[in-house]
Enzyme design. Structure first.
Site, short mmCIF file in Angstrom:
data_model
loop_
_atom_site.label_atom_id
_atom_site.label_comp_id
_atom_site.label_asym_id
_atom_site.label_seq_id
_atom_site.Cartn_x
_atom_site.Cartn_y
_atom_site.Cartn_z
N LYS A 22 35.11 26.59 43.88
CA LYS A 22 35.31 26.46 42.42
C LYS A 22 36.56 27.20 41.97
O LYS A 22 37.40 26.65 41.25
CB LYS A 22 34.08 27.00 41.69
CG LYS A 22 34.31 27.22 40.22
CD LYS A 22 33.13 27.94 39.60
CE LYS A 22 33.47 28.54 38.25
NZ LYS A 22 34.34 29.72 38.31
N ASN A 23 36.71 28.46 42.38
CA ASN A 23 37.81 29.26 41.84
C ASN A 23 39.17 28.82 42.39
O ASN A 23 40.20 29.15 41.81
CB ASN A 23 37.57 30.75 42.08
CG ASN A 23 36.49 31.29 41.16
OD1 ASN A 23 36.08 30.61 40.22
ND2 ASN A 23 36.01 32.49 41.43
N CYS A 117 32.19 32.60 31.28
CA CYS A 117 31.09 33.55 31.33
C CYS A 117 31.46 34.84 30.61
O CYS A 117 32.61 35.27 30.64
CB CYS A 117 30.75 33.89 32.79
SG CYS A 117 30.06 32.50 33.68
N ARG A 122 37.21 40.30 28.03
CA ARG A 122 38.00 39.77 29.15
C ARG A 122 39.45 39.59 28.66
O ARG A 122 39.86 38.48 28.32
CB ARG A 122 37.41 38.45 29.66
CG ARG A 122 36.04 38.63 30.27
CD ARG A 122 35.47 37.34 30.84
NE ARG A 122 36.11 36.92 32.08
CZ ARG A 122 35.67 35.93 32.84
NH1 ARG A 122 34.60 35.25 32.50
NH2 ARG A 122 36.29 35.61 33.96
N ASP A 306 31.28 38.55 42.08
CA ASP A 306 30.53 37.31 41.87
C ASP A 306 29.30 37.18 42.77
O ASP A 306 28.55 36.22 42.65
CB ASP A 306 31.46 36.10 42.06
CG ASP A 306 32.46 35.96 40.91
OD1 ASP A 306 32.36 36.72 39.93
OD2 ASP A 306 33.36 35.10 41.01
N ARG A 398 27.89 24.76 36.21
CA ARG A 398 29.35 24.90 36.12
C ARG A 398 29.93 25.18 37.50
O ARG A 398 31.11 24.92 37.73
CB ARG A 398 29.71 26.07 35.20
CG ARG A 398 29.70 25.74 33.73
CD ARG A 398 30.31 26.87 32.93
NE ARG A 398 31.47 27.38 33.62
CZ ARG A 398 31.79 28.67 33.72
NH1 ARG A 398 31.05 29.59 33.16
NH2 ARG A 398 32.86 29.05 34.39
C1 UD1 Z 1 38.25 35.69 38.44
C2 UD1 Z 1 37.12 34.77 38.81
C3 UD1 Z 1 35.78 35.41 38.47
C4 UD1 Z 1 35.67 36.78 39.16
C5 UD1 Z 1 36.90 37.62 38.87
C6 UD1 Z 1 36.93 38.91 39.69
C7 UD1 Z 1 38.15 32.60 38.55
C8 UD1 Z 1 38.24 31.34 37.76
N1 UD1 Z 1 37.30 33.52 38.09
O1 UD1 Z 1 38.15 35.93 37.04
O2 UD1 Z 1 34.75 34.55 38.93
O3 UD1 Z 1 34.52 37.45 38.69
O4 UD1 Z 1 38.11 36.91 39.18
O5 UD1 Z 1 36.87 38.62 41.05
O6 UD1 Z 1 38.81 32.75 39.56
N2 UD1 Z 1 41.91 42.33 33.27
C9 UD1 Z 1 42.62 42.94 32.26
N3 UD1 Z 1 43.70 42.28 31.75
C10 UD1 Z 1 44.10 41.05 32.19
C11 UD1 Z 1 43.38 40.44 33.22
C12 UD1 Z 1 42.27 41.10 33.74
O7 UD1 Z 1 42.28 44.04 31.81
O8 UD1 Z 1 45.10 40.51 31.69
C13 UD1 Z 1 40.74 43.02 33.86
C14 UD1 Z 1 39.42 42.29 33.56
O9 UD1 Z 1 38.88 42.70 32.32
C15 UD1 Z 1 38.58 42.73 34.75
C16 UD1 Z 1 39.59 42.84 35.91
O10 UD1 Z 1 40.86 42.97 35.28
O11 UD1 Z 1 38.00 43.99 34.51
C17 UD1 Z 1 39.62 41.67 36.86
O12 UD1 Z 1 39.77 40.47 36.14
P1 UD1 Z 1 40.41 39.15 36.79
O13 UD1 Z 1 40.61 39.36 38.26
O14 UD1 Z 1 41.58 38.75 35.97
O15 UD1 Z 1 39.24 38.08 36.58
P2 UD1 Z 1 39.39 36.53 36.24
O16 UD1 Z 1 40.64 35.99 36.81
O17 UD1 Z 1 39.09 36.32 34.79
#
Ligand code: UD1
Length: 427
Positions: A22-23, A117, A122, A306, A398
């Site tokens: 999925k990701n 989610c 986020r 996850d 999803r």
């Molecule tokens: C992706 C995955 C999700 C998984 C997560 C962590 C997808 C579509 N989703 O989510 O399933 O749980 O990686 O492995 O691939 N953060 C910030 N600022 C930013 C971006 C992130 O502070 O601009 C923080 C977030 O709040 C979180 C951490 O960084 O605490 C990691 O987030 P991130 O790796 O970006 O998660 P996603 O890409 O949203």
């Protein structure tokens, strides 16, 4: 509201085939926008998030042709707009990958703040910082829309303040055509980052270092259509491995990359499961009672956040007390109240959860609070005494293809009941 109805205590046994990740696919489908050509993507999971991504591509003007259940062709020569609608963006988190892709190809993107989610706040500040480093202007948000534009994207160094999968993907997409060299430092190393880089390189991009914490992207002037097959889903595989342990079963998880599963394999072994690795499959058996262990979630190659709710279910049944430390999200224990309804004893304090083992879970009406929380409720139900009804299954669907059919193939007693069927039964 549709529901899963599960009667527990059946030992799962047999073989299950894992679908495409999925990701990875939610990054690769937006990336087809960059081609300006026709891409054929294979091993696509048949899940709701893919349908949303395909609808967004069609809305932008791409030709979207389903070849079969797992193959699609995207023609991005016919794009007519760089705006994604609210209705579609709110359905999935990864809709924000269209910012990087549209900005990269057209120098313009209007995309709403994404849905997905809820694990606490986020933020996407690192994505926006990356776009700005490459020369884009991101206007202050109006009508919930992120509006990014650039006359010219120019390669640059971007240091991520924290390891972010989403920011790494979005900056890679935005940088593919940027003039000169872009370096992403403190980049995410997840398997789907490597898959995206391989896909972009197969279109003619010049990306090196994916899978390490420094990714270098040298801008190219053209990309071409390609045929590409998505990697297997690490978390779907981990969930079926955990299901084998939860039910003291014996399950072979097929079409996987065992290397991607190492942190999950190591934890399940620590708990007492027997795991055999083959080239593209893993056999998990667990005849005996499991032992407690501590888990800290971290970016790859650490234990994936996850898989945190699913492992928590296993720990409620293991001997002894375990501690879970959630190292990625600020609020990822919302499923705990639901598990308590089934007899679990878990105390949560901020990012820590203390799980008392030796619980006998019992069936109850519960809700899927999000995608992986929903998967955890399914595992708990498979292990529990009696019948569990799970609501809000749209979250689960999803991200898990044919969950009911795959579990039934392993001997689970699970049914999906639609709202209409429930209404008729009650009448
Ligand atoms: C992706 C995955 C999700 C998984 C997560 C962590 C997808 C579509 N989703 O989510 O399933 O749980 O990686 O492995 O691939 N953060 C910030 N600022 C930013 C971006 C992130 O502070 O601009 C923080 C977030 O709040 C979180 C951490 O960084 O605490 C990691 O987030 P991130 O790796 O970006 O998660 P996603 O890409 O949203």
């Amino acid at each position: 509201m549709d529901k899963y109805i599960i009667r527990g205590e059946n030992r799962l046994h047999g073989t299950v085939d894992i679908s495409g990740a999925k990701n990875a696919v939610v990054a690769i489908l937006p990336a087809t926008v960059l081609a300006g050509d026709v891409c054929r993507i294979e091993n696509i999971p048949n899940i709701a998030d893919v349908n949303t991504a395909l609808e967004i591509l069609a809305e932008l003007g791409c030709g979207v042709r389903r070849i079969d259940r797992h193959t699609v062709e995207i023609d991005s020569t016919t794009i007519v707009t760089q705006t994604v609608s609210h209705d579609l963006a709110k359905k999935m988190r990864a809709s924000y990958y269209f910012i990087g892709a549209l900005l990269g190809r057209f120098g313009r993107a209007r995309v709403p703040m994404p849905g997905g989610c809820y694990f606490g706040v986020r933020p996407i500040d690192q994505h926006l910082k990356g776009f700005a480093c490459l020369g884009a202007t991101v206007s202050p948000m109006k009508d919930g829309m992120i509006d990014a534009h650039a006359d010219k994207m120019v390669g640059s160094s971007v240091y991520l303040d924290m390891v972010s999968v989403g920011a790494t993907v979005n900056i890679m997409l935005a940088a593919v055509y940027a003039e000169g060299l872009t370096v992403i430092e403190n980049a995410a190393k997840e398997p789907h980052i490597v898959d995206l880089a391989n896909f972009l390189n197969s279109m003619g991009a010049d990306i090196r270092g994916a899978g390490t914490d420094v990714i270098k992207i040298r801008g190219v002037s053209r990309l071409y259509g390609t045929t590409y097959s998505i990697i297997p889903d690490q978390i779907e595989a981990g969930t079926y491995m955990a299901a084998a342990v939860a039910t003291h079963g014996d399950v072979t998880v097929r079409n996987v990359i065992p290397k991607h599963l190492e942190s999950i394999t190591a934890k399940l072994q620590e708990m007492g499961a027997t795991i055999e690795e083959f080239d593209e499959e893993i056999r998990v058996s667990c005849p005996d009672k499991t032992r407690h262990c501590n888990v800290k979630t971290m970016p790859h190659p650490g234990f994936p956040t996850d898989m945190q709710p699913q492992i928590a279910v296993l720990l409620t049944m293991a001997e002894g007390t375990s501690i879970i430390n959630e190292g990625v999200w600020e609020n990822r224990f919302r499923y705990v109240d639901e598990l308590r309804r089934m007899g679990a004893e878990i105390q949560v304090d901020g990012k820590l959860a203390v799980v008392q083992g030796d619980s006998q879970l019992t069936g109850a009406p519960v809700k899927a609070m999000d995608l992986r929380a929903g998967a955890a409720m399914v595992l708990a139900a498979l292990a529990a005494k009696g019948v569990t009804e799970i609501e809000e299954i749209q979250f689960i669907e999803r991200g898990y293809e044919d969950l009911v059919e795959k579990l039934r193939g392993l001997g689970a007693d699970i049914r999906r009941v639609t709202e209409e069927e429930l209404v008729i039964k009650q009448a």
